[in-house]
Design a protein around this motif. Sequence first.
Motif, PDB file in Angstrom:
ATOM      1  N   ARG A  24       0.812  -1.212   0.000  1.00  0.00           N
ATOM      2  CA  ARG A  24       0.000   0.000   0.000  1.00  0.00           C
ATOM      3  C   ARG A  24       0.845   1.260   0.000  1.00  0.00           C
ATOM      4  O   ARG A  24       0.398   2.310  -0.444  1.00  0.00           O
ATOM      5  CB  ARG A  24      -0.918   0.009   1.226  1.00  0.00           C
ATOM      6  N   GLU A  58      -0.751  -4.757   3.280  1.00  0.00           N
ATOM      7  CA  GLU A  58      -2.086  -5.034   3.791  1.00  0.00           C
ATOM      8  C   GLU A  58      -2.467  -6.482   3.487  1.00  0.00           C
ATOM      9  O   GLU A  58      -1.989  -7.055   2.510  1.00  0.00           O
ATOM     10  CB  GLU A  58      -3.097  -4.068   3.138  1.00  0.00           C
ATOM     11  N   ASP A  59      -3.352  -7.030   4.304  1.00  0.00           N
ATOM     12  CA  ASP A  59      -3.833  -8.408   4.103  1.00  0.00           C
ATOM     13  C   ASP A  59      -2.689  -9.401   3.995  1.00  0.00           C
ATOM     14  O   ASP A  59      -2.674 -10.254   3.121  1.00  0.00           O
ATOM     15  CB  ASP A  59      -4.670  -8.497   2.819  1.00  0.00           C
ATOM     16  N   HIS A  83      -2.811 -15.919   8.310  1.00  0.00           N
ATOM     17  CA  HIS A  83      -3.137 -14.513   8.096  1.00  0.00           C
ATOM     18  C   HIS A  83      -2.527 -13.671   9.204  1.00  0.00           C
ATOM     19  O   HIS A  83      -2.696 -13.971  10.377  1.00  0.00           O
ATOM     20  CB  HIS A  83      -4.650 -14.316   8.046  1.00  0.00           C
ATOM     21  N   ARG A  84      -1.806 -12.617   8.830  1.00  0.00           N
ATOM     22  CA  ARG A  84      -1.110 -11.783   9.816  1.00  0.00           C
ATOM     23  C   ARG A  84      -1.596 -10.345   9.827  1.00  0.00           C
ATOM     24  O   ARG A  84      -1.200  -9.572  10.688  1.00  0.00           O
ATOM     25  CB  ARG A  84       0.401 -11.780   9.546  1.00  0.00           C
ATOM     26  N   GLY A  85      -2.351  -9.914   8.810  1.00  0.00           N
ATOM     27  CA  GLY A  85      -2.929  -8.570   8.839  1.00  0.00           C
ATOM     28  C   GLY A  85      -2.035  -7.489   8.249  1.00  0.00           C
ATOM     29  O   GLY A  85      -1.361  -7.710   7.254  1.00  0.00           O
ATOM     30  N   LEU A  86      -2.044  -6.339   8.909  1.00  0.00           N
ATOM     31  CA  LEU A  86      -1.362  -5.153   8.381  1.00  0.00           C
ATOM     32  C   LEU A  86       0.053  -5.034   8.951  1.00  0.00           C
ATOM     33  O   LEU A  86       0.238  -5.003  10.162  1.00  0.00           O
ATOM     34  CB  LEU A  86      -2.193  -3.913   8.734  1.00  0.00           C
ATOM     35  N   PHE A  87       1.026  -4.954   8.060  1.00  0.00           N
ATOM     36  CA  PHE A  87       2.431  -4.878   8.457  1.00  0.00           C
ATOM     37  C   PHE A  87       3.046  -3.542   8.085  1.00  0.00           C
ATOM     38  O   PHE A  87       2.760  -3.018   7.011  1.00  0.00           O
ATOM     39  CB  PHE A  87       3.253  -5.953   7.718  1.00  0.00           C
ATOM     40  N   LEU A  88       3.876  -3.036   8.970  1.00  0.00           N
ATOM     41  CA  LEU A  88       4.762  -1.933   8.609  1.00  0.00           C
ATOM     42  C   LEU A  88       6.172  -2.493   8.784  1.00  0.00           C
ATOM     43  O   LEU A  88       6.626  -2.725   9.897  1.00  0.00           O
ATOM     44  CB  LEU A  88       4.506  -0.744   9.544  1.00  0.00           C
ATOM     45  N   ILE A  89       6.841  -2.728   7.665  1.00  0.00           N
ATOM     46  CA  ILE A  89       8.148  -3.380   7.718  1.00  0.00           C
ATOM     47  C   ILE A  89       9.249  -2.340   7.584  1.00  0.00           C
ATOM     48  O   ILE A  89       9.212  -1.508   6.674  1.00  0.00           O
ATOM     49  CB  ILE A  89       8.286  -4.412   6.580  1.00  0.00           C
ATOM     50  N   VAL A 114       4.413  -0.760   3.692  1.00  0.00           N
ATOM     51  CA  VAL A 114       3.141  -1.071   4.331  1.00  0.00           C
ATOM     52  C   VAL A 114       2.479  -2.171   3.518  1.00  0.00           C
ATOM     53  O   VAL A 114       2.214  -2.007   2.335  1.00  0.00           O
ATOM     54  CB  VAL A 114       2.218   0.149   4.402  1.00  0.00           C
TER      55      VAL A 114
END
Lengths: 130, 136
Positions: free
Chosen positions: B36, B47-48, B63-69, B45
């Motif tokens: 995203r 998503e999903d 499923h882990r959701g929303l990541f900010l790496i 970022v």
Amino acid sequence: MLPLSLLNAAQNKPMLVELKNGETFNGHLVNCDNFMNITLREVYQTNAEGDRFWQLKECYIRGSTIKYLRVPEPLLDAVKDEQTRAREAGRSARGAHVSGGRGGRGAPARGRGGPRGAPMRGGRGRGRGM
Amino acid sequence: MDSLIPFTTSGSLVDCVDRKMLVVLRDGRKLQGVLRSYDQFANLVLEDTVERIYHQDVFAELHRGLFLIRGENVVLLGEIDLDQEDEVPLRQVEWAALEPYHKQEVNDKKYREEAKAQILFERRGFCKEGGEGDGY
């Protein structure tokens, strides 16, 4: 929506922070900065193996030690909506200003172009009119 | 259009936004999700996001959701071809069933790498890795 603005928008939201060494911190974001340094409150710390736990009232994490953050999924939509609203508000404010000023600016421009005898189109700066 | 954008993270990732991407992290984790957003550090970022583990010809995902790496930890970022991803000859199984095999594999690899590094250090005069590096 830059990654760090998403982080900013996540204040007071629960999140999971994993460090490069594998330790994880579960807590609510109190504050963050542009280095990704963060403070969390009501934290559950887990070691890399995932078999030991600590509970902390508040903690500070240096941004450079972070591997990733997991934030609640609804946050992205919330931030997007917020941004669209801000943009709409900005546009309508600017729109009013431009339409009000245009009539006044148009007339003298014509006058300035005249004496040089240059074609009128040349006298106008590119994109100025907008 | 392409040639106007210099080869930088911000230049080459524009086309990847809103696409399903594979991200491999330095710790070997494989994540798939929709990109995203990103910045000049290649902070991402996703998503999903789902995390995938593989063993031989089977895989499992969670499923882990929303990541900010944080960009530093990214080894690889690649677009997933939606037309071809279903053609991959892998079988999906339950996460719980596959996880032990995967853990074993990771441990074995870690052990091999350590043994190798030790031999290189003792007999070949290489330095030991990991002073700063991955530890923190």
